[in-house]
Scaffold this motif. Sequence first.
Motif, PDB file in Angstrom:
ATOM      1  N   ARG A 262     -17.736  73.104  36.633  1.00 32.11           N
ATOM      2  CA  ARG A 262     -17.096  71.791  36.769  1.00 32.11           C
ATOM      3  C   ARG A 262     -17.201  71.006  35.465  1.00 32.11           C
ATOM      4  O   ARG A 262     -16.310  70.252  35.098  1.00 32.11           O
ATOM      5  CB  ARG A 262     -17.748  71.023  37.927  1.00 32.11           C
ATOM      6  CG  ARG A 262     -17.097  69.681  38.206  1.00 32.11           C
ATOM      7  CD  ARG A 262     -17.696  68.953  39.402  1.00 32.11           C
ATOM      8  NE  ARG A 262     -19.128  68.785  39.288  1.00 32.11           N
ATOM      9  CZ  ARG A 262     -20.036  69.337  40.091  1.00 32.11           C
ATOM     10  NH1 ARG A 262     -19.662  70.113  41.080  1.00 32.11           N
ATOM     11  NH2 ARG A 262     -21.312  69.127  39.924  1.00 32.11           N
ATOM     12  N   ARG A 263     -18.294  71.203  34.733  1.00 37.88           N
ATOM     13  CA  ARG A 263     -18.497  70.540  33.437  1.00 37.88           C
ATOM     14  C   ARG A 263     -17.784  71.266  32.297  1.00 37.88           C
ATOM     15  O   ARG A 263     -17.868  70.850  31.150  1.00 37.88           O
ATOM     16  CB  ARG A 263     -19.990  70.489  33.116  1.00 37.88           C
ATOM     17  CG  ARG A 263     -20.799  69.636  34.045  1.00 37.88           C
ATOM     18  CD  ARG A 263     -22.266  69.738  33.691  1.00 37.88           C
ATOM     19  NE  ARG A 263     -23.081  68.977  34.607  1.00 37.88           N
ATOM     20  CZ  ARG A 263     -24.380  69.138  34.756  1.00 37.88           C
ATOM     21  NH1 ARG A 263     -25.031  70.052  34.053  1.00 37.88           N
ATOM     22  NH2 ARG A 263     -25.052  68.401  35.604  1.00 37.88           N
ATOM     23  N   GLY A 264     -17.150  72.399  32.596  1.00 34.36           N
ATOM     24  CA  GLY A 264     -16.480  73.185  31.568  1.00 34.36           C
ATOM     25  C   GLY A 264     -17.429  74.042  30.752  1.00 34.36           C
ATOM     26  O   GLY A 264     -17.091  74.496  29.664  1.00 34.36           O
ATOM     27  N   GLU A 265     -18.628  74.302  31.292  1.00 37.34           N
ATOM     28  CA  GLU A 265     -19.640  75.092  30.595  1.00 37.34           C
ATOM     29  C   GLU A 265     -19.652  76.527  31.119  1.00 37.34           C
ATOM     30  O   GLU A 265     -19.760  76.745  32.315  1.00 37.34           O
ATOM     31  CB  GLU A 265     -21.026  74.467  30.797  1.00 37.34           C
ATOM     32  CG  GLU A 265     -21.125  73.044  30.284  1.00 37.34           C
ATOM     33  CD  GLU A 265     -22.425  72.362  30.677  1.00 37.34           C
ATOM     34  OE1 GLU A 265     -23.295  73.002  31.304  1.00 37.34           O
ATOM     35  OE2 GLU A 265     -22.548  71.168  30.376  1.00 37.34           O
ATOM     36  N   SER A 266     -19.534  77.491  30.222  1.00 37.86           N
ATOM     37  CA  SER A 266     -19.589  78.904  30.578  1.00 37.86           C
ATOM     38  C   SER A 266     -21.021  79.407  30.487  1.00 37.86           C
ATOM     39  O   SER A 266     -21.850  78.800  29.806  1.00 37.86           O
ATOM     40  CB  SER A 266     -18.701  79.709  29.632  1.00 37.86           C
ATOM     41  OG  SER A 266     -17.375  79.255  29.707  1.00 37.86           O
TER      42      SER A 266
ATOM     43  N   GLN B 134     -16.703  81.648  33.414  1.00 31.20           N
ATOM     44  CA  GLN B 134     -16.007  80.549  32.754  1.00 31.20           C
ATOM     45  C   GLN B 134     -15.015  79.925  33.716  1.00 31.20           C
ATOM     46  O   GLN B 134     -14.567  80.580  34.663  1.00 31.20           O
ATOM     47  CB  GLN B 134     -15.327  81.022  31.480  1.00 31.20           C
ATOM     48  CG  GLN B 134     -14.261  82.053  31.677  1.00 31.20           C
ATOM     49  CD  GLN B 134     -13.616  82.421  30.353  1.00 31.20           C
ATOM     50  OE1 GLN B 134     -14.179  82.244  29.285  1.00 31.20           O
ATOM     51  NE2 GLN B 134     -12.416  82.944  30.416  1.00 31.20           N
ATOM     52  N   PRO B 135     -14.665  78.660  33.496  1.00 25.65           N
ATOM     53  CA  PRO B 135     -13.843  77.924  34.457  1.00 25.65           C
ATOM     54  C   PRO B 135     -12.459  78.509  34.725  1.00 25.65           C
ATOM     55  O   PRO B 135     -11.914  78.315  35.805  1.00 25.65           O
ATOM     56  CB  PRO B 135     -13.721  76.530  33.839  1.00 25.65           C
ATOM     57  CG  PRO B 135     -14.850  76.419  32.889  1.00 25.65           C
ATOM     58  CD  PRO B 135     -15.134  77.804  32.411  1.00 25.65           C
ATOM     59  N   SER B 136     -11.882  79.237  33.788  1.00 24.07           N
ATOM     60  CA  SER B 136     -10.502  79.707  33.963  1.00 24.07           C
ATOM     61  C   SER B 136     -10.389  81.000  34.777  1.00 24.07           C
ATOM     62  O   SER B 136      -9.283  81.446  35.069  1.00 24.07           O
ATOM     63  CB  SER B 136      -9.850  79.914  32.596  1.00 24.07           C
ATOM     64  OG  SER B 136     -10.524  80.938  31.883  1.00 24.07           O
TER      65      SER B 136
END
Length: 116
Positions: free
Chosen positions: A32-36, A57-59
């Motif tokens: 949610r924070r964009g942290e992988s 990762q988010p994607s």
Amino acid sequence: MAYLYYGADARPAEIPDHVLAHVKVVAATKLRRGESFMLTWRHRGEGTGGRTSLWMQPSIPLRFVFDEPEPEALDSEYLRKLANEATSSRGIVLEWDDEAIVGHPGEAPPIDAMAA
């Protein structure tokens, strides 16, 4: 057992419900924070060896499926341990045996969300 589906792979990783419930909270918070981060576990069962590592990762599509209809009670100390591992270069390394989570500190009062 619970199941972790990641990306386009139709074959899930089998991880104990209690372990995957904690991973779900940490993953949701980090992604949610964009942290992988890296997630690793050893293969289980007869004749299997090796390990799997995923770059979370988010994607990339992610799905958690649990056998039990009720959510697991979460252990704040174990969540903290996983969250700290997720921020390290090694990432989260899951370990469990048939009876218990290896390195699990014991049952603490359940919490609803990971402390940031």
